[in-house]
Design an enzyme around this catalytic site. Structure first.
Site, PDB file in Angstrom:
ATOM      1  CD  GLU A  36       4.611   8.401 109.847  1.00 36.75           C
ATOM      2  OE1 GLU A  36       5.714   7.652 110.128  1.00 36.75           O
ATOM      3  OE2 GLU A  36       3.574   7.877 110.236  1.00 36.75           O
ATOM      4  CE  LYS A 103       8.272   6.735 112.761  1.00 34.55           C
ATOM      5  NZ  LYS A 103       7.235   6.097 111.958  1.00 34.55           N
ATOM      6  CB  CYS A 137       4.029   7.626 113.204  1.00 33.90           C
ATOM      7  SG  CYS A 137       2.515   6.344 113.098  1.00 33.90           S
TER       8      CYS A 137
END
Length: 259
Positions: A36, A103, A137
């Site tokens: 990331e 995300k 994540c």
């Protein structure tokens, strides 16, 4: 590709990562996953965003073309529809193809929701005979979005800057997502200390659809390599029909007693 990150220095990170991508390709990798925010670190500094298709995405595309592999990782990208960047997972192919996933879950605990916008939904990409769904994540904590994509997914990619303080959560959740969705999970986490002092332990791993650990890493820069096979996913799901038995449930509140 488990690696450290130079804080907020794209040029330094590109220079460090290029030979590591080459090493991965030489080792036989056909898809190379970076961490990331591989080019900046998990920075909340105002102005850290770059245009969509900017230097970080260009780096991924250049590496993909140079080595004939797919290369992916996330970076802060500003789209045309707003001033704040997305934490954007960019997956670049050797033929110039580029896919993006934004995300879904900004990390509120770390203030990401104040500096980054949330994406709209999962994205699944077909590469060869593999159906690949990337996440970033903090998304790992939300099982429902993995479930949503499960029937059309052979491999989940999870790129991260997951802190060492919660490393047990990282390793446990990667295995859980593989087991409950009967799909491969490839987790790539950074190592080293970020510019804000956060320590990262790595613990990158590739997990089989049954939860078996195919390859793991400790807390140093290294490659984690394993083969993934769509036929193995299909065979696992046929042998143990857990995914086929999954049902959608709508919670019904209990009736209140009359008084």
């Amino acid at each position: 590709m488990q690696h450290d990150i130079v804080w907020e220095d794209r040029a330094a990170n590109f220079a460090r990562l290029a030979p590591q991508v080459a090493r991965a390709a030489d080792a036989g990798a056909e898809l190379v996953l970076l961490s990331e925010t591989f080019s900046t670190g998990f920075s909340m500094t105002p102005g850290i965003g770059e245009p969509e298709g900017g230097p970080s995405a260009q780096f991924l595309a250049e590496q993909a073309a140079a080595h004939g592999v797919w290369v992916g990782g996330s970076c802060p990208e500003i789209a045309a529809d707003g001033p704040l960047p997305y934490n954007s997972f960019v997956l670049a192919g050797p033929d110039g193809t580029v896919h993006r996933y934004r995300k879904l879950h900004p990390f509120t605990h770390g203030g990401e929701h104040e500096r980054f916008r949330a994406g709209d939904g999962p994205v699944t990409v077909t590469i060869g005979d593999l159906r690949i769904t990337p996440f970033v994540c903090y998304d790992l904590r939300f099982a429902d979005v993995f479930w949503q994509a499960a029937r059309d997914t052979d491999v989940y990619l999870v790129t991260a800057n997951w802190p060492a303080a919660r490393r047990l959560h990282w390793t446990a959740l990667l295995q859980a997502r593989a087991i409950e969705n009967q799909a491969y999970v490839v987790g790539c986490n950074r190592v080293g200390v970020a510019g804000d002092g956060t320590e990262h332990a790595g613990d990158s791993r590739i997990v089989h659809p049954t939860g078996e650990l195919l390859a793991t890493a400790a807390g140093v820069e290294t490659l984690v390599l394993a083969d993934v096979d769509a036929a193995e996913v299909a065979a696992t799901r046929d042998r143990f029909r857990f995914l086929a038995d999954r049902r959608e449930h709508t919670a019904t509140p209990p009736a209140l007693p009359r008084s």
